[in-house]
Scaffold this motif. Structure first.
Motif, short mmCIF file in Angstrom:
data_model
loop_
_atom_site.label_atom_id
_atom_site.label_comp_id
_atom_site.label_asym_id
_atom_site.label_seq_id
_atom_site.Cartn_x
_atom_site.Cartn_y
_atom_site.Cartn_z
N MET A 1 0.85 -1.20 0.02
CA MET A 1 -0.02 -0.01 -0.20
C MET A 1 1.13 1.38 0.18
SD MET A 1 -2.79 1.24 2.53
CE MET A 1 -2.13 1.50 4.01
N LEU A 2 0.49 2.09 -0.81
CA LEU A 2 1.12 3.34 -0.82
C LEU A 2 0.62 4.57 0.02
CD1 LEU A 2 1.55 3.90 -4.74
CD2 LEU A 2 3.24 3.11 -3.25
N LYS A 3 1.67 5.05 0.65
CA LYS A 3 1.39 6.44 1.64
C LYS A 3 1.81 7.63 1.09
CE LYS A 3 0.08 4.75 5.86
NZ LYS A 3 -1.13 5.27 6.51
N ILE A 4 1.10 8.57 1.43
CA ILE A 4 1.55 10.10 1.26
C ILE A 4 2.00 10.58 2.47
CG2 ILE A 4 0.92 12.23 0.41
CD1 ILE A 4 -1.12 11.32 -1.40
N ARG A 5 3.25 10.74 2.78
CA ARG A 5 3.90 11.32 4.00
C ARG A 5 4.95 12.24 3.88
NH1 ARG A 5 6.69 5.77 5.72
NH2 ARG A 5 5.90 6.43 7.77
N LEU A 6 5.28 12.68 5.21
CA LEU A 6 6.55 13.68 5.24
C LEU A 6 7.72 13.06 5.55
CD1 LEU A 6 4.72 16.30 7.52
CD2 LEU A 6 5.04 16.64 5.06
N GLN A 7 8.66 13.40 4.69
CA GLN A 7 10.20 13.03 4.96
C GLN A 7 11.05 14.19 5.57
OE1 GLN A 7 12.51 12.42 1.27
NE2 GLN A 7 13.46 10.63 2.30
N ARG A 8 11.42 14.32 6.71
CA ARG A 8 12.21 15.22 7.20
C ARG A 8 13.71 15.44 6.21
NH1 ARG A 8 16.01 17.10 11.07
NH2 ARG A 8 15.10 18.71 12.39
N ILE A 9 13.97 16.65 6.26
CA ILE A 9 15.11 17.17 5.43
C ILE A 9 15.51 18.25 6.37
CG2 ILE A 9 14.67 16.00 3.29
CD1 ILE A 9 14.10 18.83 2.15
N GLY A 10 16.64 18.80 6.05
CA GLY A 10 17.43 19.80 6.79
C GLY A 10 18.28 19.46 7.64
N ARG A 11 18.74 20.57 8.17
CA ARG A 11 19.71 20.26 9.53
C ARG A 11 19.34 20.42 10.80
NH1 ARG A 11 24.34 25.04 8.43
NH2 ARG A 11 22.79 26.33 7.85
N ILE A 12 20.08 20.02 11.61
CA ILE A 12 19.75 20.05 13.10
C ILE A 12 19.11 21.38 13.59
CG2 ILE A 12 20.38 19.72 15.57
CD1 ILE A 12 22.51 17.73 14.58
N ASN A 13 17.87 21.55 14.11
CA ASN A 13 17.16 22.76 14.76
C ASN A 13 16.71 23.37 13.45
OD1 ASN A 13 17.39 21.87 17.39
ND2 ASN A 13 19.62 22.92 17.46
N SER A 14 16.72 22.87 12.22
CA SER A 14 16.32 23.78 11.10
C SER A 14 15.60 22.53 10.15
CB SER A 14 17.53 24.50 10.50
OG SER A 14 16.95 25.05 9.15
N VAL B 1 5.38 10.11 -2.02
CA VAL B 1 4.70 8.93 -1.85
C VAL B 1 5.66 7.85 -1.76
CG1 VAL B 1 3.11 7.66 -3.56
CG2 VAL B 1 2.90 10.01 -3.58
N THR B 2 5.51 6.91 -0.95
CA THR B 2 6.28 5.67 -0.70
C THR B 2 5.51 4.64 -0.30
OG1 THR B 2 8.33 5.08 0.34
CG2 THR B 2 6.73 6.16 1.84
N GLU B 3 6.07 3.54 -0.27
CA GLU B 3 5.60 2.17 0.14
C GLU B 3 5.48 2.11 1.79
OE1 GLU B 3 3.65 -1.24 -0.21
OE2 GLU B 3 4.38 0.12 -1.88
N HIS B 4 4.44 1.99 2.19
CA HIS B 4 4.20 1.91 3.64
C HIS B 4 4.92 1.03 4.60
CE1 HIS B 4 2.07 -1.88 3.49
NE2 HIS B 4 2.13 -1.86 5.01
N THR B 5 5.80 0.10 3.94
CA THR B 5 6.77 -0.61 4.74
C THR B 5 8.08 0.13 4.96
OG1 THR B 5 7.27 -1.79 2.91
CG2 THR B 5 5.63 -2.86 4.27
N ARG B 6 8.32 0.83 3.94
CA ARG B 6 9.52 1.54 4.08
C ARG B 6 9.69 2.74 5.11
NH1 ARG B 6 10.63 2.40 -2.46
NH2 ARG B 6 11.02 0.21 -2.83
N GLY B 7 10.81 3.07 5.64
CA GLY B 7 10.85 4.15 6.45
C GLY B 7 10.92 5.27 5.89
N PRO B 8 10.56 6.43 6.37
CA PRO B 8 10.59 7.63 5.66
C PRO B 8 11.98 8.41 5.53
CG PRO B 8 9.83 7.99 7.86
CD PRO B 8 9.96 6.74 7.54
N LYS B 9 12.88 7.93 6.26
CA LYS B 9 14.39 8.28 6.04
C LYS B 9 15.21 7.31 5.11
CE LYS B 9 14.91 10.08 10.74
NZ LYS B 9 15.76 10.11 11.82
N THR B 10 14.65 6.44 4.38
CA THR B 10 15.56 5.66 3.45
C THR B 10 15.79 6.26 2.12
OG1 THR B 10 13.40 4.61 2.48
CG2 THR B 10 14.51 3.60 4.47
N GLY B 11 15.05 7.33 1.74
CA GLY B 11 15.13 8.06 0.59
C GLY B 11 14.81 7.15 -0.41
N ASN B 12 14.13 6.14 -0.50
CA ASN B 12 13.65 5.41 -1.46
C ASN B 12 12.04 5.79 -1.34
OD1 ASN B 12 15.74 4.09 -1.92
ND2 ASN B 12 15.43 2.49 -0.51
N PHE B 13 11.72 6.65 -2.57
CA PHE B 13 10.38 7.10 -2.74
C PHE B 13 9.74 7.04 -4.00
CE2 PHE B 13 12.61 11.10 -2.23
CZ PHE B 13 12.39 11.71 -3.45
#
Length: 81
Positions: free
Chosen positions: A1-14, A21-33
């Motif tokens: 199942m596909l999910k529309i989600r947020l992926q955090r980018i940017g530096r610490i405290n910024s 859009v990514t597969e729901h089993t993948r973590g948002p930080k993997t970079g595979n979207f």
């Protein structure tokens, strides 16, 4: 199942986020979207969303996460409570 989600980018405290859009089993930080649909900067409250592609992915069966659902409702892209 596909999910529309947020992926955090940017530096610490910024933090800034990509809307992806990514597969729901993948973590948002993997970079595979599947596709990047926009971005969100919580510091300036700036949002850039590709409404046509978001509507397409929802019609295909992608489910937005809770936070994304609320963001899409306030932006007027989808209807909801």
């Amino acid at each position: 199942m596909l999910k529309i989600r947020l992926q955090r980018i940017g530096r610490i405290n910024s933090a800034s986020y990509r809307v992806i859009v990514t597969e729901h089993t993948r973590g948002p930080k993997t970079g595979n979207f599947v596709e990047k649909l926009g971005s969100y900067n919580p510091n300036t409250k700036e949002r850039t969303l590709n409404a046509d592609r978001i509507k397409y992915w929802i019609s295909v069966g992608a489910q937005p996460s809770g936070t994304m659902h609320n963001m899409l409702v306030t932006a007027g892209i989808i209807s909801g409570k």
